[in-house]
Design an enzyme around this catalytic site. Structure first.
Site, PDB file in Angstrom:
ATOM      1  N   CYS A   3       0.829  -1.205   0.000  1.00 20.43           N
ATOM      2  CA  CYS A   3       0.000   0.000   0.000  1.00 20.43           C
ATOM      3  C   CYS A   3       0.863   1.254   0.000  1.00 20.43           C
ATOM      4  O   CYS A   3       0.348   2.364   0.147  1.00 20.43           O
ATOM      5  CB  CYS A   3      -0.949   0.012   1.208  1.00 20.43           C
TER       6      CYS A   3
ATOM      7  N   GLU B  40      -1.999   1.273  -4.724  1.00 21.12           N
ATOM      8  CA  GLU B  40      -1.523  -0.041  -4.277  1.00 21.12           C
ATOM      9  C   GLU B  40      -0.679  -0.655  -5.391  1.00 21.12           C
ATOM     10  O   GLU B  40      -0.956  -0.462  -6.577  1.00 21.12           O
ATOM     11  CB  GLU B  40      -2.713  -0.956  -3.974  1.00 21.12           C
TER      12      GLU B  40
END
Length: 519
Positions: free
Chosen positions: A446, A480
């Protein structure tokens, strides 16, 4: 300057501020901004002349389908820039200015152009080129399955609000939320209607949270600055029946559950329906559509060193066409390790591809949720252990025994593939050292910056064979990423191939380096 180039230059000069932005996807230090007419750049993008603007975690809940792809391309450019040598970061605008196009312009003394795109393709001679980006786009609107709002009271009127960090005491009314799921947008006015008709529900209510699923489940959490009474429970039960949802009432040291304190999600991954129990207050992937793409990509990366050709067509939504189906019917004869398994999101998707699975997680709540999701999906080859990565290292090396591992026969596992999905801080030196022993590393991140740092730590033993991006948070700076790292030396147990190689159309094996392309 053309608006596209202007926006690209602006985001390059501002990206260093993005690290402090909120990961929730509703706020960001970079905002795609429509300036006032007198400040608008010439040659605007579409009708709005959009451009990147620096803010301090400013509130922005708009959707912009017409500029979606351009915004995503700028985020991808930023993500790839982190993989440059630390000695030549592209995030510093002063360096960008110095790293202008060389050649005829420099010789003629003309003003240098920003060269972040060129810098992305340029790294130290010892560095491996980063593979071409596999782009997994999001739906343009109604993609968020959860949302949190403050409930603001002004006289007899109450409304849902969010806050701009520059003005934390000034609520911004949010009458609709186009980022949110269709069900959230239906429930927002319904909740306000219920509150307006009941002083019991309205009194000292300060926050309302929504959690919805693709299959249609919905749960509303209502947070209060007072103790909840039987009168509140009766009013909330009536409201729950009218809206067709579960309601959770919360106040200090009190939780009242009307219906269920969870929702059930059903996702179709490589043609198979997977069920997930999502607990109130627990972590869930906010963008269900992109979550499916992440799961399918991880499955494909577990068995394929190269991407399906369609999914590498940057500039199109070809990933939706490929759906990573190359992994649908493949099963390895070795075992799989997952670190940071959470509620088993990746675990249950990956399990059918391996002989056995060992999943680790430190949170008791997450371990309990993972075990429920494993049982719900009928996976009988998964062992979940509540243990940290550092403790697992000691256990695997025979340095220490742990009571929490007493029912786990580590010697029975042939672990050759590891999946990591760490927090924003990344794996760090110790966990990176631990995973370096595995021939195949599937890394879900992330935070592209810490992903790049961990890739550098693994440089001596592994190289990046695949690189993907997943737009979980459209219209924000967040992106991401996924990376497949394969060992530079050794043999993978899957079909006996030599690691770091891939077959061409004739079935011959050639170094995967030859397939590397910079975006």
């Amino acid at each position: 300057m053309h608006a596209t180039a202007a926006a690209s230059s602006a985001v390059r000069s501002l990206v260093s501020s993005a690290a402090g932005s909120n990961h929730g996807g509703l706020r960001g230090c970079l905002r795609w901004h429509q300036p006032h007419h007198q400040h608008r750049r010439r040659g605007g993008v579409g009708r709005g002349a959009w451009q990147w603007q620096a803010t301090r975690a400013r509130l922005d809940v708009a959707v912009r389908p017409e500029s979606y792809r351009e915004e995503l391309d700028l985020k991808i450019e930023r993500a790839r820039a982190h993989f440059l040598s630390p000695s030549a970061p592209a995030a510093d605008p002063r360096i960008d200015q110095q790293r202008g196009d060389q050649g005829e312009e420099e010789a003629s003394g003309e003003k240098q152009k920003s060269s972040t795109s060129a810098a992305i393709m340029k790294a130290d001679e010892d560095d491996d080129p980063l593979p071409r980006t596999e782009v997994h786009e999001s739906a343009r609107s109604h993609f968020r399955m959860r949302a949190e709002f403050r409930l603001w009271h002004e006289g007899d009127r109450s409304y849902l609000a969010m806050f701009d960090s520059d003005r934390p005491k000034s609520p911004v009314e949010v009458p609709s939320f186009p980022m949110g799921s269709a069900r959230i947008n239906v429930l927002m006015p319904a909740v306000l209607e219920e509150i307006s008709r009941s002083d019991v529900l309205r009194k000292k209510l300060f926050q309302v949270n929504f959690l919805t699923t693709v299959r249609g489940d919905a749960m509303i959490s209502m947070l209060y600055h007072r103790r909840l009474t039987e009168e509140w429970e009766a009013a909330a039960e009536s409201a729950r029946a009218r809206m067709g949802v579960s309601i959770i009432g919360r106040s200090r040291k009190q939780k009242v559950v009307l219906g269920d304190d969870f929702v059930m999600e059903a996702l179709e991954v490589d043609g198979r329906s997977l069920s997930y129990k999502q607990l109130e207050g627990g972590f869930t992937q906010p963008n269900a559509g992109v979550s499916v793409k992440m799961l399918e990509w991880a499955r494909c990366a577990a068995v394929n060193d190269t991407a399906p050709s369609a999914s590498t067509s940057v500039g199109t939504n070809a990933t939706d066409q490929s759906r990573s189906s190359a992994a649908a019917d493949v099963q390895r004869d070795d075992d799989f390790l997952e670190l940071y398994c959470g509620n088993g999101n990746f675990t249950v998707a990956m399990a059918p591809m391996f002989r056995k699975v060992l999943a680790t997680e430190m949170s008791k709540v997450s371990v309990a949720a993972a075990r429920e999701n494993i049982a719900a999906n009928g996976a009988d080859n998964i062992t979940v252990a509540r243990i940290s990565s550092e403790e697992l290292t000691q256990a695997m090396d025979g340095l220490k025994e742990f009571k929490r591992m007493e029912d786990v026969d580590l010697a029975s596992f042939n672990l050759r593939t590891v999946l990591v999905d760490p927090p924003r801080a990344g794996m760090g030196p110790d966990v990176s050292q631990f995973v370096s022993r595995f021939p195949r590393i599937v890394y879900i991140s992330c935070n592209p910056e810490t992903l790049a740092e961990d890739v550098r730590r693994l440089k001596a033993t592994h190289r990046v064979a695949r690189f993907a991006v997943f737009d979980q948070f459209p219209y924000t700076p967040h992106l991401e990423c996924g990376a497949l790292l394969i060992a530079r030396h050794g043999t993978d147990a899957h079909e006996g191939e030599e690691l770091g190689q891939t077959p061409d159309d004739s079935g011959e094996w050639y170094p995967i380096d030859q397939t590397f392309q910079s975006r």
